[in-house]
Design an enzyme around this catalytic site. Structure first.
Site, short mmCIF file in Angstrom:
data_model
loop_
_atom_site.label_atom_id
_atom_site.label_comp_id
_atom_site.label_asym_id
_atom_site.label_seq_id
_atom_site.Cartn_x
_atom_site.Cartn_y
_atom_site.Cartn_z
CG ASP A 112 -1.83 1.04 1.19
OD1 ASP A 112 -1.83 1.93 0.41
OD2 ASP A 112 -2.97 1.11 2.18
CG ASP A 312 -3.86 4.51 -3.61
OD1 ASP A 312 -2.83 4.15 -3.00
OD2 ASP A 312 -5.06 4.06 -3.72
#
Ligand SMILES: *[C@@H]1O[C@H](CO)[C@@H](O)[C@H](O)[C@H]1NC(C)=O
Ligand SMILES: *[C@@H]1O[C@H](CO)[C@@H](O)[C@H](O)[C@H]1NC(C)=O
Ligand SMILES: *[C@@H]1O[C@H](CO)[C@@H](O)[C@H](O)[C@H]1NC(C)=O
Ligand SMILES: *[C@@H]1O[C@H](CO)[C@@H](O)[C@H](O)[C@H]1NC(C)=O
Ligand SMILES: *[C@@H]1O[C@H](CO)[C@@H](O)[C@H](O)[C@H]1NC(C)=O
Ligand SMILES: *[C@@H]1O[C@H](CO)[C@@H](O)[C@H](O)[C@H]1NC(C)=O
Length: 431
Positions: A112, A312
């Site tokens: 992440d 992201d």
């Protein structure tokens, strides 16, 4: 009754698995193989295969929760409102293999780029899946005391005085977690990082927590990058494979060695309102060769509001703030020239006849990235519906973020070069 027992046994069996044995190749040097959670290699692939429509709708629901989470990542405000109503399953999309402890125990951790800390489900964790790190079996494991400097870097720290143990809690998507701040050796491919600091999960609620832990690659103080300055010099790159492909050469490459030389760069920006995230300066968008009309304020980088554009790894479909999305979509429709436009869930530009789609070019300071059809369109399995795989940021989020998501990054090498404050992008087929 019988069927309940069977499904319970099946569930326990399926969640305890590692990678599909056909995929058990070795990670070498500072390179880790990257797997999509739904790839044929992954143990997290849903037992029942979803229809294409269900799959798309579910992925959008997860993205919505992630958008909410990303928008909420504002400095000094780590507790976020949990999406109301039905529970939303939301967790990052790509996993890598990590070995924790001595002797090493293998976990498939989700990567992440928008989260700093790492957390790992530990023995006794309430609400975690059945694959946990058995910290009692590791000779190098230790918990950190309340006086440890790192105890000030976690959200909501508190001290368990009797155990002299630093504990913390936070919300993540639709979940809450509580963990003991701990250290152990983490081995990634063949690199060992001693005394790596992470949260040893004691309790989780909700469905957003990745089942075998999360590896935070964000910019903040407890992230993998910050803890491995000497080894990796805050530099990494990845190439994300497409989940439908049966070839899995996607990789996470840690450190400056072996990074591509032929790559285009744009400056990485740091936004003090959202310090964990990787911001870039999106300056315009071309649909085909036409620069669409975008109000400059909709894409401007703004350190005081936290607005701007981020890259992201955990959001699936690119989300643009509404005026930007509307301009892109309208020009896309004009160029496709098929008048019967339908919708599917949050996608409002779908077609039930074959189309010829224009490319979309994202223009950043110093770098243009032209996305081919594979990064722009999703097709139903039967091939009868095609949608533009982007959307405007959801209504219920007071969104000031444009998010360049993982579908638009697939089959590109994305290089995060923090010391030189730049982000590189190069086309690289990896699935
Ligand atoms: C999280 O930590 C805070 C402060 O330490 C505490 O007051 C709160 O009860 C905790 N919340 C949960 C859900 O454990
Ligand atoms: C984690 O902290 C709790 C108290 O908050 C304590 O009971 C537990 O033993 C700790 N676990 C480990 C592995 O140290
Ligand atoms: C997988 O990749 C290899 C080499 O890149 C290629 O020869 C092969 O056709 C690919 N297989 C599939 C199913 O895409
Ligand atoms: C972003 O790009 C615009 C247009 O080129 C420029 O005016 C602005 O100064 C840039 N912002 C940053 C933070 O680099
Ligand atoms: C347009 O699409 C809808 C929904 O798929 C379909 O029912 C309708 O027949 C289509 N109309 C034309 C003119 O193709
Ligand atoms: C990006 O594309 C635009 C429009 O074609 C062009 O004006 C600009 O110079 C390009 N930027 C770079 C860095 O190549």
């Amino acid at each position: 009754m019988r069927s309940h027992i069977f499904s319970l046994v099946f569930l326990l069996f399926s969640v305890a698995q590692g990678l599909n044995p056909n995929c058990e190749t070795q990670d070498r040097g500072s390179n880790l193989q990257v797997f999509h959670v739904y790839s044929p290699c992954s143990p997290f692939r849903p037992a029942r295969s979803l229809s294409w429509e269900e799959d798309v709708l579910q992925t959008q629901a997860k993205d919505q929760a992630r958008l909410q989470y990303l928008s909420s990542l504002v400095a000094k405000k780590s507790v976020v409102p949990i999406a109301s109503g039905r529970q939303i399953v939301q967790s990052p999309t790509y996993i890598v293999r990590a070995n924790i402890g001595t002797p090493p125990q293998t976990l498939l951790m989700a990567m992440d780029t928008s989260n700093d800390a790492a957390w790992i489900p530990c023995t006794g964790c309430i609400g975690c899946s059945s694959t946990v790190f058995d910290n009692a079996k590791s000779t190098t494991f230790q918990t950190l005391g309340c006086q440890a400097a790192q105890c000030n870097q976690v959200p909501n720290p508190s001290c368990d005085a009797t155990a002299n143990s630093c504990v913390f809690n936070m919300t993540y998507g639709g979940s809450t977690i509580a963990a003991n701040l701990s250290q152990d050796t983490i081995t990634l491919a063949t690199d060992s990082v001693p005394s790596y600091t992470f949260g040893c999960l004691q309790k989780t609620t909700g469905n957003s927590v990745p089942p075998q832990g999360l590896l935070g690659l964000g910019r903040g103080s407890l992230s993998l990058l910050s803890q491995t300055q000497d080894l990796y010099q805050s530099t990494f790159s990845y190439c994300l494979p497409n989940f439908r492909s049966s070839n899995f050469s996607g990789s996470l490459r840690l450190g400056p060695v072996g990074q591509p030389l032929k790559i285009k760069y744009t400056p990485l920006l740091k936004n003090p309102r959202r310090p964990s995230l990787y911001f870039v300066n999106l300056t315009g968008i071309l649909v085909g060769s036409k620069a669409v009309d975008i109000p400059p304020s909709a894409i401007a980088f703004n350190p005081s509001t936290g607005a701007g554009t981020i890259i992201d790894s955990g959001t699936v479909f690119t989300r643009l703030v509404e005026p930007v999305y509307v301009s892109v979509r309208d020009e896309f429709r004009r160029r496709v020239k098929v008048t019967n436009v339908t919708s599917l869930g949050g996608f409002d530009t779908c077609y039930n006849v074959p189309i010829v789609a224009p490319t979309i070019t994202l223009m950043f300071t110093g770098m243009n990235v032209t996305l081919p059809q594979d990064n722009l369109l999703i097709h139903s399995t039967a091939g009868s519906i095609t949608c533009l795989a982007m959307a405007s940021a959801p209504d219920n989020v007071n969104s000031v973020l444009n998010v360049i998501a993982n579908m638009q990054q697939q089959n590109h090498r994305i290089l995060f070069d923090v010391p030189n404050s730049r982000l590189g992008v190069a086309r690289e087929p990896c699935s």
